[in-house]
Enzyme design. Structure first.
Site: not given
Ligand code: NAP
Length: 299
Positions: A64, A108, A131
């Site tokens: 990322k 995460q 997200d």
């Protein structure tokens, strides 16, 4: 092998959906948008929170950060120790919500077992939910409003778009019902007018569903679970899985070599859905930045 393609109604060899190239093209287009923002004095910035020392998470986070640097997005990592409390995690998220320099927040997964990931997602403000995991984003997706779409399902939908795979009236079978992949995929496919079936670990006769599907999307996390005899000729197969087989080799959920011979389209692992997931994260960071600017200009 040559198979009939019900999606295009013609005879053809299987097309390998090239997620790597599509992701590269997507990142290049996003870089142009990012450069435009920079000309206005705005540099998009993503905050990534990782708790503990999960080796797979480290790889995802590194990928990322590379993608951010390709696109021109600033990237800041918050590495918290394994013993971080729920309160400490929520406090960090609240601070990042308030931080005007930060445009997107990514937490995460997985988190250490003592932490409640849903509670943590709930703490992320909608405007920075790159997200697409907060209840606001999920709710908006369900009622068909513009929102941040969870990156993996969004990447899958972009693949369909790029390869002109029309979902209207198609029987789509999704394997897996997780909050981050299976469930948002239901909504995405419904919006494209597919007839959607979702299978999970309690589904009886799973093969009966996959055998009649025009499109199978597998997100269960088991190497070589989807075999050629579970798929009808000419179907489209999307493999979301990222697993290691008994030899430590990276695999998807699909027995690629067997299935490829009878389908019209298939995604490889690696080089399929994975790169698109990261590209759509970049897309969501740029979207969040633009929306925050619009909101500021309205004040
Ligand atoms: P997850 O939360 O573990 O969910 C797995 C789902 O698969 C669950 O709904 C489970 O059913 C179902 N399942 C498990 N075994 C099954 C079986 N034998 N038959 C039918 N259903 C079964 O996993 P996830 O986070 O969604 O991830 C799934 C896979 O996608 C993993 O390999 C992950 O690494 C990969 N992934 C890839 C990307 C990418 O960018 N390519 C992104 C995210 C995830 P129950 O609900 O009944 O337990």
């Amino acid at each position: 092998m040559v198979s009939e393609n019900p999606i295009k109604g013609e005879l053809k060899m299987a097309t390998i959906i090239d997620g790597k190239s599509l992701a590269k093209k997507t990142r290049e287009n996003l870089k142009i948008e990012c450069d435009k923002l920079k000309l206005e004095g705005i540099t998009p910035k993503l905050a990534v929170i990782m708790v503990g020392d999960n080796p797979a998470s480290k790889v995802y986070v590194r990928n990322k950060s590379r993608a951010c640097s390709d696109v021109g997005i600033e990237y800041k990592e918050y590495l918290l120790p394994e013993e971080t409390t729920q309160e400490e995690l929520i406090n960090l998220i609240k601070n990042l919500n308030q931080d005007k320099e930060i445009n997107g927040i990514l937490l995460q997964s997985p988190l250490p077992r003592h932490l409640d990931i849903n509670e943590a997602f709930k703490a992320i403000t909608y405007m920075k939910d790159v997200d697409g995991f907060t209840p606001s984003s999920v709710g908006k997706l369900c009622i068909g409003e513009d929102t941040f779409i969870s990156c993996t399902p969004y990447g899958v939908m972009k693949m369909f778009e790029e390869y002109n795979i029309d979902l209207t009236g198609k029987d789509v079978v999704i394997l897996g019902r997780s909050n981050i992949v299976g469930k948002p995929l239901i909504q995405c496919c419904l919006q494209k007018n597919a007839t959607v079936t979702v299978c999970h670990s309690k589904t009886k006769n799973l093969e009966e569903h996959t055998k009649r599907a025009d499109i199978v999307i597998s997100a269960i996390g088991q190497s070589n679970f989807v075999k050629a005899d579970m798929i009808k000729d000419g179907a489209v197969v999307i493999d979301v899985g990222i697993n290691r087989d008994e030899n430590g080799k990276l695999t998807g959920d699909v027995d690629f070599e067997g299935v490829e011979k009878k389908v019209s389209y298939i995604t490889p692992v690696p080089g399929g859905v994975g790169p698109m997931t990261i590209a759509m994260l970049m897309n969501n960071v740029i979207k969040a930045t633009k929306e925050q600017q619009k909101e500021k200009s309205m004040l």
